[in-house]
Design an enzyme around this catalytic site. Structure first.
Site, PDB file in Angstrom:
ATOM      1  CB  SER A 101       6.766   2.270  -5.817  1.00  0.00           C
ATOM      2  OG  SER A 101       5.581   2.720  -6.425  1.00  0.00           O
ATOM      3  CG  ASN A 102       3.341  -1.076  -7.897  1.00  0.00           C
ATOM      4  OD1 ASN A 102       2.653  -0.419  -7.119  1.00  0.00           O
ATOM      5  ND2 ASN A 102       3.043  -1.178  -9.183  1.00  0.00           N
TER       6      ASN A 102
END
Length: 612
Positions: free
Chosen positions: A269-270
């Site tokens: 994700s991030n």
């Protein structure tokens, strides 16, 4: 106006840490660990002694004193929360049996706060060094937390693979994390996670806020640093810190340098975007090849061209339109979000509000839902992404993310949000109130870095009937589509996060679920891979059918029956990359993986259809 002072760093002055160039002894000394703790016996590195049964338990580890938890209690609870936030630990999910490990790993943790050149606030770094570290095959796995999570946010990704393989694991919260600051009591998190007062010094985050400000300051939203623009530099600094920690851990084997220690970056994700940004960074001299390989899962990465879109753009679009658009899809095609019966009236109200605002067409609910659906399809959303996106709608996640990110991109401080949003503990009517000591004690261990959660809620100054959150959402959307000074400022912050190409020759594996409804691959991974491969970069792409964004939510029966976990493919890609670097195999080729959900049964290895 008088304002609070900037955050103080613990220990040695870290602001001058180099993010490029050779690692001299002088540079190493600037990122010395500030805290060292040992974790053996009933308190190991990987699960804090909880084991699989403990991290699977439905209730979190308790504090002996709810208002004054010890550092060890906070650490155990943070690890419990972060395991459950990332991995599918349900009995039928296969974790610990079909894939993954929670075996006890004894060792030490080295931690510090460090500030990137040009930043005003520190970020957390932590290195886990297992007692079984392989000195003959020096290995560091460097990772960044997913979402805006705290320092343990990637333990189920990087720790679960790196520690059993004899590698040290370096973590960074990449300038976000759960170091909330209580403006009412002037208190925040110390380096060990306990609560301390401003006048005592040594806090991990102290906002630049007006005197008399109330509520809660959140690091990601209020640091005024736009940390996402520097995610790659955070990762590289964490890798540098790992070498200093290894020097401390094994002085007889020092020095540890980039030219004698393997470094593999991994994140989801991030965190996946952060390691891709790190892949761009060149070193010089002995540090020229500082990074040996990258594995990025479902990365929230922004690429200009090839269909790339900023997450803030499609996220605010989804926040407005998706509740209405989901009514166009057959009810039986959607997993429960989780209470569909309660959600549908709210979705219908959104359709009516959008019609009144001129944002959809149609004289009845069906036509309005079809209009919202067609707009999303026209901007690149697939039915698979919309279906999985029902989860984010059900938990109001789009709004929460947009509130925090608008503040971060615009570098707005406390009380400066252009749409009037703030954070605080809340009364039942959603009005702000002062937090209790017991609530404050949970922020570091339980917070996700993006309210609401852990007793901190969103204060929306524009709440108004009949669709209470619509005015605030329209304001957030205007920061993407409008031409105000605030909109320009936010978009400039977004532009600063755009990714470049990985270093020539660096092995990179990108993994993404085809059904991802939070970070759709069409807007993120697919454009990144297309751009990198067109430029001749060494990037491989695994697309996993029937995988969405949140392994942790597969414990919900409707999601576990429908979707497959992504973590097995992260571990498999790390295995393949390690073998490749050892000269024992080739990098995986591009693949569309025909994974099959478990349905009403349990996950079996054959269902994962792992590439060979």
């Amino acid at each position: 106006m008088s304002r609070l002072p900037c955050a103080l760093l613990l220990g040695m002055a870290l602001a001058g840490c180099s993010t490029s160039g050779t690692r001299s002894d002088a540079a190493a000394a600037m990122i010395e660990p500030q805290r060292v703790s040992e974790h053996r016996g009933s308190d190991d590195l990987l699960t804090a002694g909880l084991g699989l049964d403990g991290v699977r338990a439905m209730t979190p580890p308790a504090f002996a004193d709810a208002a004054r938890p010890t550092p060890a209690e906070l650490r155990r609870r943070a690890i419990w929360n972060n395991w459950r936030g990332i991995a599918d630990l349900s009995p039928s999910g296969g974790y610990g049996q079909v894939y993954g490990s929670t075996a006890a790993v004894p060792g030490r943790e080295f931690s510090a706060l460090a500030t990137l050149p040009g930043a005003s606030q520190p970020h957390r770094m932590m290195v886990q060094v297992p007692d079984g570290f392989d000195l003959a095959k020096r290995c560091v796995v460097v990772t960044a937390s997913s979402g805006s999570r705290g320092i343990y946010g990637s333990i189920a990704v990087a720790g679960a693979w790196g520690l059993p393989n004899g590698c040290a694991v370096a973590y960074t919260d990449k300038g976000a994390g759960s170091d909330y600051f209580d403006l009412d009591t002037q208190s925040g998190s110390r380096e060990d996670g306990t609560t301390g007062q401003l006048d005592g010094g040594g806090l991990a985050f102290v906002p630049d806020a007006p005197l008399g400000a109330t509520g809660v300051a959140v690091k990601h939203a209020h640091s005024k640093d736009n940390p996402e623009a520097d995610w790659g530099r955070h990762v590289k600094q964490a890798a540098e810190f790992a070498l200093a920690a290894l020097d401390r851990a094994f002085p007889d084997a020092a020095p540890f340098r980039f030219d004698n220690t393997r470094v593999i970056a991994v994140g989801v994700s991030n965190g996946g975007a952060a390691v891709l940004r790190a892949a761009e960074l060149e070193g010089t001299g002995a540090d020229a090849g500082w990074l040996d390989a990258v594995v990025a899962g479902e990365p929230n990465v922004l690429v200009e061209g090839h269909g790339g879109r900023p997450a803030y753009d499609y996220g605010t679009e989804a926040a407005l339109l998706m509740p209405c658009a989901l009514l166009h899809l057959p009810a039986e095609s959607l997993p429960q979000p989780p209470l569909r019966a309660q959600a549908e009236p709210l979705w219908a109200a959104r359709c009516a509000s959008l019609k009144a605002a001129g944002l959809v067409e149609g004289d009845n609910l069906a036509a309005q839902a079809a209009s919202a659906y067609q707009q999303l399809r026209g901007s690149g959303w697939t039915d698979a992404a919309l279906t999985a996106g029902a989860l984010s709608v059900g938990f109001d996640l789009w709004r929460a993310v947009a509130v925090t990110y608008a503040s971060a991109y615009g570098r707005y401080g406390v009380g400066e949000h252009p749409c009037g949003f703030a954070f605080a503990a809340q009364n039942p009517d959603f009005s702000a109130r002062a937090a209790t000591a017991a609530e404050r004690s949970l922020w570091w261990s339980d917070g996700s870095g993006i309210p609401p959660g852990a007793g901190v809620g969103i204060i929306d100054s524009q709440l108004a009937p009949p669709d209470f959150t619509l005015p605030g959402l329209q304001c957030l959307r205007q920061l993407q589509t409008g031409d105000s000074a605030a909109a320009v400022r936010v978009r400039q912050g977004i532009a600063a996060t755009a990714a470049g190409l990985p270093r020539q020759g660096l092995p990179v594996v990108v993994i993404h679920g085809t059904d991802d409804g939070l970070i759709p691959q069409a807007f993120s991974s697919a454009p990144y891979v297309a751009k990198a491969q067109a430029a001749g970069r060494y990037v491989r792409y695994w697309q996993v059918r029937n995988a969405q964004h949140f392994d942790g939510f597969l414990a919900l029966p409707a999601y576990g029956a429908r979707y497959v976990p992504l973590l097995p493919y992260m571990y498999a890609a790390l295995d393949r990359v390690q073998a490749y670097l050892d000269g024992n195999g080739s990098l995986p080729t591009d693949a569309v993986i025909d994974a099959r959900p478990r349905g009403a049964g349990a996950v079996e290895a054959a269902q994962l259809a792992m590439p060979r």
